[in-house]
Design a protein around this motif. Structure first.
Motif, PDB file in Angstrom:
ATOM      1  N   ASP A 483     -52.958 -42.907 -78.407  1.00 30.79           N
ATOM      2  CA  ASP A 483     -52.894 -43.180 -79.836  1.00 30.79           C
ATOM      3  C   ASP A 483     -54.224 -42.912 -80.523  1.00 30.79           C
ATOM      4  O   ASP A 483     -54.270 -42.305 -81.600  1.00 30.79           O
ATOM      5  N   ASN A 484     -55.307 -43.362 -79.924  1.00 29.27           N
ATOM      6  CA  ASN A 484     -56.601 -43.331 -80.609  1.00 29.27           C
ATOM      7  C   ASN A 484     -57.380 -42.035 -80.425  1.00 29.27           C
ATOM      8  O   ASN A 484     -58.237 -41.717 -81.249  1.00 29.27           O
ATOM      9  N   TYR A 485     -57.102 -41.286 -79.373  1.00 28.46           N
ATOM     10  CA  TYR A 485     -57.805 -40.018 -79.159  1.00 28.46           C
ATOM     11  C   TYR A 485     -56.950 -38.798 -79.485  1.00 28.46           C
ATOM     12  O   TYR A 485     -57.491 -37.727 -79.790  1.00 28.46           O
ATOM     13  N   PHE A 486     -55.632 -38.939 -79.424  1.00 35.79           N
ATOM     14  CA  PHE A 486     -54.765 -37.768 -79.563  1.00 35.79           C
ATOM     15  C   PHE A 486     -53.696 -37.924 -80.644  1.00 35.79           C
ATOM     16  O   PHE A 486     -52.840 -37.055 -80.795  1.00 35.79           O
ATOM     17  N   GLY A 487     -53.760 -39.013 -81.411  1.00 31.16           N
ATOM     18  CA  GLY A 487     -52.858 -39.184 -82.531  1.00 31.16           C
ATOM     19  C   GLY A 487     -51.410 -39.396 -82.161  1.00 31.16           C
ATOM     20  O   GLY A 487     -50.511 -39.104 -82.963  1.00 31.16           O
ATOM     21  N   LYS A 488     -51.143 -39.884 -80.973  1.00 32.43           N
ATOM     22  CA  LYS A 488     -49.770 -40.154 -80.564  1.00 32.43           C
ATOM     23  C   LYS A 488     -49.302 -41.488 -81.146  1.00 32.43           C
ATOM     24  O   LYS A 488     -50.080 -42.241 -81.738  1.00 32.43           O
ATOM     25  N   GLN A 489     -48.033 -41.771 -80.970  1.00 34.00           N
ATOM     26  CA  GLN A 489     -47.464 -43.007 -81.503  1.00 34.00           C
ATOM     27  C   GLN A 489     -46.848 -43.819 -80.362  1.00 34.00           C
ATOM     28  O   GLN A 489     -45.656 -43.739 -80.079  1.00 34.00           O
ATOM     29  N   TYR A 490     -47.698 -44.579 -79.687  1.00 32.04           N
ATOM     30  CA  TYR A 490     -47.240 -45.455 -78.616  1.00 32.04           C
ATOM     31  C   TYR A 490     -47.684 -46.883 -78.934  1.00 32.04           C
ATOM     32  O   TYR A 490     -48.787 -47.293 -78.572  1.00 32.04           O
ATOM     33  N   PRO A 491     -46.863 -47.637 -79.611  1.00 35.81           N
ATOM     34  CA  PRO A 491     -47.242 -49.029 -79.935  1.00 35.81           C
ATOM     35  C   PRO A 491     -47.428 -49.858 -78.671  1.00 35.81           C
ATOM     36  O   PRO A 491     -46.808 -49.604 -77.639  1.00 35.81           O
ATOM     37  N   LEU A 492     -48.285 -50.859 -78.760  1.00 33.87           N
ATOM     38  CA  LEU A 492     -48.563 -51.707 -77.608  1.00 33.87           C
ATOM     39  C   LEU A 492     -47.330 -52.528 -77.226  1.00 33.87           C
ATOM     40  O   LEU A 492     -46.556 -52.955 -78.077  1.00 33.87           O
ATOM     41  N   LEU A 493     -47.179 -52.739 -75.928  1.00 23.95           N
ATOM     42  CA  LEU A 493     -46.104 -53.568 -75.386  1.00 23.95           C
ATOM     43  C   LEU A 493     -46.667 -54.930 -74.992  1.00 23.95           C
ATOM     44  O   LEU A 493     -47.887 -55.105 -74.837  1.00 23.95           O
ATOM     45  N   ASP A 494     -45.788 -55.897 -74.826  1.00 25.90           N
ATOM     46  CA  ASP A 494     -46.233 -57.191 -74.304  1.00 25.90           C
ATOM     47  C   ASP A 494     -46.789 -56.995 -72.893  1.00 25.90           C
ATOM     48  O   ASP A 494     -46.282 -56.177 -72.116  1.00 25.90           O
ATOM     49  N   ASP A 495     -47.818 -57.740 -72.568  1.00 22.55           N
ATOM     50  CA  ASP A 495     -48.428 -57.647 -71.232  1.00 22.55           C
ATOM     51  C   ASP A 495     -47.772 -58.675 -70.317  1.00 22.55           C
ATOM     52  O   ASP A 495     -48.036 -59.879 -70.423  1.00 22.55           O
ATOM     53  N   THR A 496     -46.912 -58.200 -69.437  1.00 21.96           N
ATOM     54  CA  THR A 496     -46.145 -59.068 -68.553  1.00 21.96           C
ATOM     55  C   THR A 496     -46.236 -58.553 -67.121  1.00 21.96           C
ATOM     56  O   THR A 496     -46.325 -57.347 -66.899  1.00 21.96           O
ATOM     57  N   SER A 497     -46.205 -59.454 -66.176  1.00 17.04           N
ATOM     58  CA  SER A 497     -46.245 -59.088 -64.753  1.00 17.04           C
ATOM     59  C   SER A 497     -44.926 -59.450 -64.086  1.00 17.04           C
ATOM     60  O   SER A 497     -44.335 -60.491 -64.380  1.00 17.04           O
ATOM     61  N   TYR A 498     -44.493 -58.561 -63.179  1.00 17.98           N
ATOM     62  CA  TYR A 498     -43.238 -58.769 -62.455  1.00 17.98           C
ATOM     63  C   TYR A 498     -43.465 -58.525 -60.966  1.00 17.98           C
ATOM     64  O   TYR A 498     -44.355 -57.768 -60.563  1.00 17.98           O
TER      65      TYR A 498
END
Length: 519
Positions: A483-498
């Motif tokens: 997102d920040n270096y290449f202008g993509k659109q990947y919103p952040l996900l919740d940080d969860t462990s499984y």
């Protein structure tokens, strides 16, 4: 002349079956070629014994039966020993070589003597024994084949990386930063090192921060195995979101290697002009063998003449376990190779760590995938990089013999890789024409409730480190970068462990346990 059904070929099949069975049982963790040498040795040995007994006994059927008995004696003992080793009767340990081996051998010699004394040729048993041995071999080969086909189909379904030159915009590639994704296998978080291992890792983290790294102090992996963790981080999403093949109860492992090799990160970056760079290691299922630049160490003489870990594990499942543990003068060198079958591992780790700081000299922007099997077991590196000679650190199937050795071996390897990484990272940063992007990350942590706690450090030039936060997990690593270096659109996900078994998917949330990191 024998009819086909009367030809006693079962001793030869029984000789190769244990190798095939072990390959089938470990199909997800090993390459088939590691079984070639033991397969040839077992088959060749059985042929020689069979031929000699045929000359002595003048009977194919009796020679076959005695050869089969010898094969069974060799290949059953190791499994029986491992089964009985922890067993005690009236406080007496019965699973000891000095007791078990002579009793076991005496039983088999009695059987052999009885067969030799018998007037029966046992020819009628040939079709039955042929059929049983053929079924066993077919079962093992079938399992190996099914796994190979499933993996290949999964790779085809995942697709290949698109490297069409027409898609590459070479005009601005000189300004693109190199991207290093460095996985230190099983590198846990600082608070776990302090509480469980009584080891203060803060000096290392302070040096990273002094170099410009952001260290996520509460980072956790999204999954608790290398396979699941890398499959998720390289594809920027949770496995549950990647299609029906990851639905609850679906078969597990074979779907993961294609996700690691033909991943979304490569599909995003390679069309922009990035060359992929990867190193060989023992986890061939997780290696980018099709990378533009695939770096492989040249085997030295020690590697070529040494046993592989698979061969050592196989020999310990046979009667050779007695000779290995006895370590007589005659077998001392061979026994030491069984107990320390790590020449290839050492060669690969050393080559990778020596080669990595030279990568900036390769022209053009690069996506560099580095998977270092340290501080993961086997614990063979001391803090100064010398080799651990105390077999108690790795003798039990690569595992330390107790928790004290486990803690000491792990922290020794932490100190070893810390020192090497500081030098390597400084070299990469100082010699790169464009400031690089560097991620140094554990793929998972250590035991039990600490299994998800990981090291997670980022070198993100241009102020992007401000987008990071203490609990960021690997699933969001390349979302921030793209997102920040290449202008993509990947919103952040919740940080969860499984956590999930690898045999089938059953994703169970694994909560944070550290009071300082619980929101």
């Amino acid at each position: 002349m024998f009819k086909f059904k009367g030809i006693p070929f079962y001793p030869l099949l029984l000789a190769v079956y244990p190798v095939l069975a072990m390959l089938a049982f470990n199909d997800a963790q090993t390459q088939l070629n590691v079984g070639i040498r033991p397969l040839l040795i077992c088959l060749g040995g059985a042929i020689i014994v069979f031929a000699v007994l045929r000359l002595l006994l003048h009977s194919w059927s009796r020679a076959a039966l005695l050869t089969g008995l010898l094969v069974a004696w060799i290949f059953i003992y190791g499994h029986l020993y491992n089964l009985l080793k922890p067993v005690t009767v009236l406080g007496f340990a019965i699973g000891r070589h000095r007791i078990l081996f002579p009793i076991y051998t005496l039983i088999w010699l009695s059987l052999a003597w009885g067969l030799l004394r018998s007037k029966n040729s046992f020819a009628s048993a040939i079709p039955i024994l042929n059929g049983i041995s053929l079924a066993l071999v077919a079962l093992a080969v079938g399992q190996i084949t099914v796994y190979s086909v499933q993996t290949k189909l999964a790779q085809l379904e995942q697709g290949t990386i698109n490297r069409q030159s027409s898609q590459v915009n070479t005009a601005n590639t000189s300004q693109l930063p190199d991207i290093y994704y460095i996985i230190l296998d099983m590198y846990t978080r600082s608070d776990t090192l302090q509480s469980y291992f009584h080891f203060d890792n803060q000096p290392f983290l302070d040096k990273l921060k002094g170099m410009g790294f952001y260290v996520a102090t509460c980072a956790r992996s999204n999954y608790t195995s290398t396979e699941t963790s890398l499959s998720s981080s390289l594809n920027l999403d949770y496995l549950q979101n990647l299609g029906p093949k990851f639905a609850r109860g679906s078969p597990g492992w074979s779907a993961l290697p294609p996700l690691i090799k033909n991943n979304l990160l490569r599909k995003e970056l390679e069309p922009l002009g990035y060359q992929s760079v990867a190193f060989q290691n023992e986890y061939m299922w997780a290696v980018w063998t099709d990378a533009d630049i695939y770096l492989v160490p040249t085997p030295n003489a020690q590697v070529l003449r040494s046993l592989t870990p698979f061969e050592a594990m196989f020999e310990r499942s046979t009667a050779a376990a007695f000779l290995v543990d006895a370590q007589s003068v005659l077998f001392k060198d061979w026994a030491s190779q069984v107990n320390f079958p790590y020449a290839e591992h050492i060669n690969q780790v050393t080559y990778l760590l020596d080669k990595l700081p030279t990568i900036p000299s390769i022209a053009g922007p690069k996506l560099v995938f580095v998977h270092v099997l340290v501080p993961h077991m086997p614990y063979i590196f001391k803090p100064d990089g010398s080799l651990q000679t105390d077999e108690n650190f790795y003798r039990d199937a690569n595992n330390p013999i107790n928790d004290a050795y486990y803690q000491k071996g792990y922290t020794d390897q932490i100190q070893f890789i810390n020192q090497r990484m500081l030098t390597i990272l400084q070299k990469i940063i100082s010699t790169s024409t464009v400031k690089p992007i560097i991620i140094v990350q554990g793929d998972h942590g250590v035991k039990n409730y600490n299994r998800a706690s990981i090291l997670n450090a980022y070198y993100l030039p241009g102020g992007v480190e401000k987008k990071l936060y203490p609990t960021i997990s690997p699933v969001n690593t390349f979302r921030v970068i793209l997102d920040n270096y290449f202008g993509k659109q990947y919103p952040l996900l919740d940080d969860t462990s499984y956590t999930t078994p690898l045999e089938y998917f059953d994703f169970t949330p694994l909560p944070e346990t550290s009071p300082d990191c619980i929101k």
